[in-house]
Design a protein around this motif. Structure first.
Motif, PDB file in Angstrom:
ATOM      1  N   ASP A  90       1.432  10.579   9.681  1.00  0.00           N
ATOM      2  CA  ASP A  90       1.420   9.244   9.037  1.00  0.00           C
ATOM      3  C   ASP A  90       2.350   9.351   7.957  1.00  0.00           C
ATOM      4  N   SER A  91       2.427  10.658   7.150  1.00  0.00           N
ATOM      5  CA  SER A  91       3.188  10.412   6.117  1.00  0.00           C
ATOM      6  C   SER A  91       4.644  10.739   6.405  1.00  0.00           C
ATOM      7  N   ALA A 114       8.548  18.737   2.703  1.00  0.00           N
ATOM      8  CA  ALA A 114       7.840  18.092   1.663  1.00  0.00           C
ATOM      9  C   ALA A 114       9.043  18.093   0.657  1.00  0.00           C
ATOM     10  N   ALA A 132       5.487  13.866   6.924  1.00  0.00           N
ATOM     11  CA  ALA A 132       5.567  15.365   6.453  1.00  0.00           C
ATOM     12  C   ALA A 132       5.498  16.389   7.805  1.00  0.00           C
ATOM     13  N   TRP A 133       4.970  15.796   8.656  1.00  0.00           N
ATOM     14  CA  TRP A 133       4.667  16.670  10.251  1.00  0.00           C
ATOM     15  C   TRP A 133       6.029  16.740  10.621  1.00  0.00           C
ATOM     16  N   TRP A 142      -0.527  19.625   0.210  1.00  0.00           N
ATOM     17  CA  TRP A 142      -0.889  19.560   1.913  1.00  0.00           C
ATOM     18  C   TRP A 142      -1.693  20.884   2.056  1.00  0.00           C
ATOM     19  N   ALA A 147      -3.038  12.618   9.134  1.00  0.00           N
ATOM     20  CA  ALA A 147      -2.286  12.230   7.802  1.00  0.00           C
ATOM     21  C   ALA A 147      -1.043  12.874   7.742  1.00  0.00           C
ATOM     22  N   LEU A 148      -0.923  14.182   8.030  1.00  0.00           N
ATOM     23  CA  LEU A 148       0.518  14.491   7.900  1.00  0.00           C
ATOM     24  C   LEU A 148       1.398  13.986   8.759  1.00  0.00           C
TER      25      LEU A 148
END
Length: 125
Positions: A45-46, A93, A48-49, A102, A42-43
């Motif tokens: 895909d967003s 973020a 944010a990672w 998160w 999820a991180l």
């Protein structure tokens, strides 16, 4: 956007490692590992990672000290404490509220508290 350091504490008395986690109930361990993988995905895909990692326990640490002129390498952690950073994520973020969201998801995945700290901006020269 601000970068945030999300840290996962480990108990210094037990120094959990990937090897010692093999002693956990296999179904519970598999569920946590799947939840962490889903969180990481999820991180990513967003967007944010940035990166993440797990650390070996403090008993494996070396501290390098050159404050007296000559380098000294000590077979010990920089500081002794009841808990230590066992794993972390560095994320990006838009604000602290998003970073806390998160961290909430990370806490649910790993089933432990997560500390949130913003990285400092570099000094202006």
């Amino acid at each position: 956007m601000t970068q945030y350091f999300l840290t996962m504490p480990h108990d210094a008395a037990t120094e959990p490692t990937m090897e010692s986690m093999q002693e956990f109930d296999p179904e519970e361990l598999a569920a946590v590992m799947a939840a962490v993988e889903a969180f990481n995905t999820a991180l990513q895909d967003s967007g944010a990672w940035l990166f993440a990692g797990g650390l070996h326990p403090p008993s494996t640490a070396k501290t390098v000290d050159t404050s007296s002129g000559e380098p000294r390498v000590l077979d010990e952690p920089f500081v002794e404490a009841p808990a230590y950073v066992g794993g972390f994520w560095v994320i990006e973020a838009p604000d602290e509220a998003a970073a806390i969201d998160w961290a909430t998801q990370a806490s649910r995945a790993v089933q432990t508290p997560i500390e949130v700290r913003a990285l400092q901006d570099p000094p202006e020269l």
